[in-house]
Design a protein around this motif. Structure first.
Motif, PDB file in Angstrom:
ATOM      1  N   LYS A 311       0.833  -1.211   0.000  1.00 36.24           N
ATOM      2  CA  LYS A 311       0.000   0.000   0.000  1.00 36.24           C
ATOM      3  C   LYS A 311       0.869   1.262   0.000  1.00 36.24           C
ATOM      4  CE  LYS A 311      -3.870  -2.286   0.107  1.00 36.24           C
ATOM      5  NZ  LYS A 311      -4.764  -2.291  -1.071  1.00 36.24           N
ATOM      6  N   LEU A 312       1.960   1.214   0.753  1.00 37.51           N
ATOM      7  CA  LEU A 312       2.874   2.351   0.783  1.00 37.51           C
ATOM      8  C   LEU A 312       3.503   2.599  -0.583  1.00 37.51           C
ATOM      9  CD1 LEU A 312       4.688   1.632   4.171  1.00 37.51           C
ATOM     10  CD2 LEU A 312       3.239   3.614   3.693  1.00 37.51           C
ATOM     11  N   SER A 313       3.666   1.525  -1.357  1.00 36.20           N
ATOM     12  CA  SER A 313       4.327   1.657  -2.664  1.00 36.20           C
ATOM     13  C   SER A 313       3.565   2.570  -3.622  1.00 36.20           C
ATOM     14  CB  SER A 313       4.505   0.269  -3.299  1.00 36.20           C
ATOM     15  OG  SER A 313       3.252  -0.298  -3.626  1.00 36.20           O
ATOM     16  N   ALA A 314       2.258   2.714  -3.418  1.00 32.38           N
ATOM     17  CA  ALA A 314       1.460   3.599  -4.281  1.00 32.38           C
ATOM     18  C   ALA A 314       1.901   5.061  -4.120  1.00 32.38           C
ATOM     19  CB  ALA A 314      -0.027   3.467  -3.929  1.00 32.38           C
ATOM     20  N   TYR A 315       2.506   5.365  -2.967  1.00 24.31           N
ATOM     21  CA  TYR A 315       2.926   6.734  -2.695  1.00 24.31           C
ATOM     22  C   TYR A 315       4.435   6.918  -2.752  1.00 24.31           C
ATOM     23  CZ  TYR A 315      -1.789   6.725  -0.746  1.00 24.31           C
ATOM     24  OH  TYR A 315      -3.137   6.579  -0.568  1.00 24.31           O
ATOM     25  N   LEU A 316       5.183   5.828  -2.464  1.00 21.11           N
ATOM     26  CA  LEU A 316       6.633   5.957  -2.325  1.00 21.11           C
ATOM     27  C   LEU A 316       7.435   5.047  -3.236  1.00 21.11           C
ATOM     28  CD1 LEU A 316       6.768   6.055   1.596  1.00 21.11           C
ATOM     29  CD2 LEU A 316       6.794   8.020   0.048  1.00 21.11           C
ATOM     30  N   GLY A 317       6.754   4.192  -3.981  1.00 25.98           N
ATOM     31  CA  GLY A 317       7.466   3.214  -4.807  1.00 25.98           C
ATOM     32  C   GLY A 317       7.812   1.985  -3.995  1.00 25.98           C
ATOM     33  N   ASP A 318       8.557   1.079  -4.596  1.00 26.06           N
ATOM     34  CA  ASP A 318       8.887  -0.188  -3.953  1.00 26.06           C
ATOM     35  C   ASP A 318       9.914   0.024  -2.845  1.00 26.06           C
ATOM     36  OD1 ASP A 318       7.171  -1.544  -5.616  1.00 26.06           O
ATOM     37  OD2 ASP A 318       8.744  -2.036  -7.072  1.00 26.06           O
ATOM     38  N   ALA A 319       9.673  -0.602  -1.703  1.00 25.78           N
ATOM     39  CA  ALA A 319      10.576  -0.503  -0.553  1.00 25.78           C
ATOM     40  C   ALA A 319      11.839  -1.338  -0.782  1.00 25.78           C
ATOM     41  CB  ALA A 319       9.875  -0.966   0.720  1.00 25.78           C
ATOM     42  N   THR A 320      12.939  -0.910  -0.182  1.00 24.65           N
ATOM     43  CA  THR A 320      14.178  -1.682  -0.239  1.00 24.65           C
ATOM     44  C   THR A 320      14.156  -2.808   0.788  1.00 24.65           C
ATOM     45  OG1 THR A 320      15.338   0.382  -0.803  1.00 24.65           O
ATOM     46  CG2 THR A 320      16.697  -1.515  -0.177  1.00 24.65           C
ATOM     47  N   LEU A 321      13.696  -2.463   2.023  1.00 21.22           N
ATOM     48  CA  LEU A 321      13.613  -3.448   3.113  1.00 21.22           C
ATOM     49  C   LEU A 321      12.296  -3.261   3.849  1.00 21.22           C
ATOM     50  CD1 LEU A 321      17.202  -3.111   4.701  1.00 21.22           C
ATOM     51  CD2 LEU A 321      16.344  -5.051   3.364  1.00 21.22           C
TER      52      LEU A 321
END
Length: 321
Positions: A311-321
């Motif tokens: 869900k966060l990726s919609a705002y920040l892109g793919d997480a590293t960790l």
């Protein structure tokens, strides 16, 4: 007659996520340095890049050293690393060591550690100082309230941060909320010292700093809850993060409003702007602050409960960790 070795003071600066611990440490360390003390600041963080270390970099010098302990793989591993670090630093001539743990911390870990061999030969507890943000959302979970209560209860002094964002009524209601939270978890007793400073930190006088330096700590008994062994609190990392300041501010506001992302307490980091410059961002549910900084690499960190990376990726892109 054998002369007693001067003990090194250990100060612990606690505070819930995003309360303002690092900002206070900059001011507190500056005061200690002006008094002629030789100090070291130990930062705890879960990532390979410590954002708070970057914020403290301008303190580093002949009489001030910065050290980091990387956590994230369990309380016992973190405790071993901290003990090893303190043993290594015991003979380096420091007057005081300031420890800034993560915002999710069991104060008993600190007390138990100081009394262990061989640390008890070299160190004594100086002060436990708790930083509390009066703009903190009062609807935080019981787990979060427990952490807030226990950190405040053992402190010799509590400092309210971000006073310039608060009204007199906000400060009064926050003090009432803090005392009620401590009482609910059995952390506040009738005869317990409760020392609170609610002043703008830029206006702290010499008398205020003298009070803080001699504030000490409280050793309080309370029913321990197994919060720290749960998976409730999460940290999500975005290495080499790049986004314009305007877009990031907008996206952070959306994240705080989007319950599907989880309950986000804080978003902080060093971010690369569109023009390749860097800025520091620091956001909680009430305020977002930013400023231009000099850095070599960027990282954004999201801290909260039950975080959902997808869900966060919609705002920040793919997480590293």
């Amino acid at each position: 007659m054998k002369q007693r070795r001067t003990m090194i003071k250990l100060d612990l600066i606690t505070g819930f996520l995003g309360s303002g611990k690092t900002t206070f440490i900059k001011k507190y360390a500056g005061y200690l340095l002006n008094r002629g003390e030789r100090i070291c600041i130990i930062e705890n963080d879960f990532g390979a890049i410590n954002v708070d270390m970057v914020m403290l970099k301008d303190l580093e010098g002949e009489r001030c050293n910065l050290e980091m302990i990387v956590g994230g793989d369990g309380q016992e591993a973190h405790r071993r690393r901290l003990k090893t670090k303190l043993i290594a630093m015991a003979m380096q001539g420091y007057d005081r060591i300031i420890i800034e743990p993560s915002g999710i911390f069991d104060p008993d870990e600190f007390f138990d550690l100081v009394y262990e061999e061989p640390l008890d030969r070299w160190y004594e507890i100086g002060n436990v100082i708790c930083i509390v943000d009066p703009t903190l959302d009062k609807n935080i979970s019981d787990s979060s309230k427990y952490i807030l209560a226990t950190e405040a209860a053992v402190s010799g002094v509590i400092l309210f941060s971000k006073i310039n964002f608060c009204s007199e009524e906000d400060i009064k209601s926050s003090e009432k909320f803090l005392k009620k939270t401590m009482e609910d978890f059995g952390c506040l007793r009738e005869n317990q010292k409760f020392s609170l400073i609610a002043l703008d930190w830029d206006s702290l006088a010499e008398s205020d700093y003298k009070h803080i330096v001699k504030s000490g700590y409280n050793k309080v008994s309370y029913t321990k809850l197994p919060i720290l062994d749960s998976d409730k609190f999460d940290t999500v990392f975005y290495f080499d993060f790049e986004m314009s300041e305007k877009n990031l501010r907008e996206n952070i506001q959306k994240i705080f409003l989007d319950s599907e992302c989880g309950y986000v307490h804080r978003i902080k980091g060093i971010v690369k702007n569109e023009d390749r410059s860097f800025y520091e961002i620091n956001a909680n549910r009430k305020n977002i602050t930013s400023k231009t900084v000099t850095a070599e690499r960027s990282i954004l960190i999201v801290i909260g409960e039950h975080l959902k990376k997808e869900k966060l990726s919609a705002y920040l892109g793919d997480a590293t960790l």
